[in-house]
Scaffold this active site. Structure first.
Site, PDB file in Angstrom:
ATOM      1  CE  LYS A 264      11.224 -12.547  25.421  1.00 53.19           C
ATOM      2  NZ  LYS A 264      11.774 -11.456  24.582  1.00 53.19           N
TER       3      LYS A 264
ATOM      4  CE  LYS B   2      16.884  -7.724  33.812  1.00 50.45           C
ATOM      5  NZ  LYS B   2      16.446  -6.589  33.012  1.00 50.45           N
TER       6      LYS B   2
ATOM      7  CE  LYS C  22      19.577  -6.000  27.092  1.00 48.15           C
ATOM      8  NZ  LYS C  22      18.571  -6.032  28.177  1.00 48.15           N
TER       9      LYS C  22
ATOM     10  CB  THR D  75      10.030  -2.364  32.623  1.00 51.66           C
ATOM     11  OG1 THR D  75      10.208  -3.188  31.468  1.00 51.66           O
ATOM     12  CG2 THR D  75      11.321  -2.344  33.427  1.00 51.66           C
TER      13      THR D  75
ATOM     14  CG  ASN E 140       9.242   1.267  28.414  1.00 48.82           C
ATOM     15  OD1 ASN E 140       9.299   0.566  29.419  1.00 48.82           O
ATOM     16  ND2 ASN E 140       8.229   1.194  27.571  1.00 48.82           N
TER      17      ASN E 140
ATOM     18  CB  SER F 250       8.862 -10.408  27.065  1.00 45.94           C
ATOM     19  OG  SER F 250       9.119  -9.142  26.520  1.00 45.94           O
TER      20      SER F 250
HETATM   21  N1  GLU Z   1      15.067  -5.313  27.684  1.00 48.09           N
HETATM   22  C1  GLU Z   1      14.278  -5.717  28.807  1.00 48.09           C
HETATM   23  C2  GLU Z   1      15.162  -6.132  29.958  1.00 48.09           C
HETATM   24  O1  GLU Z   1      16.302  -5.712  30.055  1.00 48.09           O
HETATM   25  C3  GLU Z   1      13.210  -6.748  28.440  1.00 48.09           C
HETATM   26  C4  GLU Z   1      13.686  -7.998  27.803  1.00 48.09           C
HETATM   27  C5  GLU Z   1      12.566  -8.878  27.254  1.00 48.09           C
HETATM   28  O2  GLU Z   1      11.419  -8.466  27.334  1.00 48.09           O
HETATM   29  O3  GLU Z   1      12.882  -9.939  26.726  1.00 48.09           O
HETATM   30  O4  GLU Z   1      14.759  -6.819  30.857  1.00 48.09           O
END
Ligand code: GLU
Length: 410
Positions: free
Chosen positions: A66, A90, A102, A186, A217, A344
């Site tokens: 994810k 994370k 990613k 976030t 954002n 998410s």
């Molecule tokens: N792009 C965001 C991050 O770096 C969110 C990733 C997601 O929601 O899967 O954490």
């Protein structure tokens, strides 16, 4: 040192501290899959431009991978790889049933039309469709991508899959199965972490002087949340410059005037540089833009008491050491910015169950999850006598290492 090399160094130390043998590091130092794609797009002038994109899947022992997709001219394979590792961390930190992934496309969306961006978004999904899916790898927004881009990507995937597949991607518009609270998640997570860190340092957020680098954002929503909580936002910036007012900036006005890429400083003459912004006198500094902003060169000049990383990778390893030695509390990216992927996850759960929660329910769950993660990592740092980044990596890698071991991979 590039972001991948420095990330690997901390992963290695974290695994050593936890007592794992070297083969665990050998597995986790790299993505298990890295796909490079070429995406031809018909541009508005009739020509064809071929873009390069990537999708990295770091480790899928815990669950599907994810993570977001960024559209940026500086995207590289090395960066996408490091970003995927950070997503794994994370997920471990906020205890989600995911591994990290990613994506990125080398492009400048600021110079592309709506129609060209749609073509690029759909082309990317066609190119990666074989390796992604609601139970394989779930994309999301990241730098310069948004809910409209997620909607195009979801639609393209649904056509390929021949089903309506809302769980293929998160960060969608609410009418297409998006979650309440995802857009500001976030920033909300960062706000929760700032409150906890401030308590530890005896700082009252009400009245605290805050500097935020980046007005995308994360930075824009964060400035609003902190302003509404009574903090004095004395500095903000975008890619072109920064604004400073020791009495506090007019955040509502700036939010009203920013464009969809977070640009606002072009409207002002009295700007300062991003370098000057980071060195401003303040209580809390939040880098919420891109990588490598606090380095060995400027770490000695940082005046904040607390640095909270809303961006991915804004502080180098050398700077982490300098800030920590100077007694500055550094809350690392993999903890501070985990609110986005947390909501998410809630979005994906709602898509899978077909039953949707209210914003209050989402807020409550996010709050509980961020507070728990903050305290676990803060306490780990205290008891193990390590900085919060290493503590966060120790907490983040453990589940992934265990899952890989139970599966018999290592
Ligand atoms: N792009 C965001 C991050 O770096 C969110 C990733 C997601 O929601 O899967 O954490």
């Amino acid at each position: 040192m590039d972001v991948l090399t420095s990330t690997r160094a901390v992963v290695k130390t974290a695994l050593e501290r936890l007592g794992y043998p070297d083969e665990v590091y050998e597995l986790l130092k790299d993505s298990i899959r890295m796909l490079k794609v070429r995406i031809p797009v018909r541009m508005d002038d009739g020509s064809i431009k071929v873009f390069t994109g990537y999708r990295a899947q770091h480790n899928d022992a815990v669950g599907p991978t994810k993570g977001g997709v960024r559209f940026h001219p500086d995207v590289t394979e090395v960066e996408v790889n490091a970003l995927a590792i950070w997503m794994s961390l994370k997920a471990g930190i906020v205890d989600l049933p995911y591994g990290g992934g990613k994506g990125g496309i080398i492009c400048d969306p600021r110079e592309m039309s709506f129609r060209e961006l749609e073509g690029l978004s759909r082309g990317y999904v066609r190119a990666i469709s074989q390796v992604v899916g609601p139970t394989k790898d779930i994309p999301a927004p990241d730098v310069f991508t948004n809910s409209q881009i997620m909607a195009w990507m979801m639609d393209e995937y649904s056509r390929i899959d021949e089903f309506n597949s809302p769980g293929f991607i998160t960060g969608k518009p609410i009418v297409l199965g998006g979650s309440h609270g995802r857009e500001s998640a976030t920033a909300k997570g960062v706000t929760i972490v700032i409150n906890e860190a401030a308590k530890k340092r005896g700082i009252d957020v009400k009245g605290a002087r805050v500097v935020i680098q980046g007005f995308g954002n994360a930075g824009s929503f964060l400035s609003k949340f902190l302003h509404d909580a009574g903090a004095k936002v004395v500095g903000i910036s975008d890619a072109y410059g920064a604004l400073h007012d020791p009495n506090g900036l007019d955040i509502d006005y700036l939010l009203d005037r920013r464009d969809s890429f977070g640009t606002v400083t072009k409207l002002f003459d009295n700007t300062i540089t991003n370098k000057e912004l980071l060195e401003l006198d303040c209580d809390i500094l939040v880098p919420a833009a891109v990588e490598n902003q606090i380095t060995a060169e400027n770490a000695h000049q940082i005046k904040a008491n607390i640095v909270v990383e809303a961006a991915n990778g804004p502080t180098t390893m050398e700077a982490t050491k300098i800030l920590t030695d100077r007694g500055i509390l550094l809350v690392p990216d993999v903890l501070a910015s985990a609110g986005g992927v947390t909501v998410s996850y809630f979005e994906w759960v709602q898509n899978n169950q077909g039953y949707y929660w209210t914003e209050e329910e989402i807020d409550e769950k996010l709050h509980a999850s961020m507070i728990k993660a903050f305290n676990t990592i803060y306490n780990t740092a205290e008891t193990r006598r390590v900085d919060m980044r290493l503590a966060a990596y120790m907490v983040g890698v453990r589940k992934m290492a265990e899952a890989s071991r139970f599966r018999g991979w290592i």
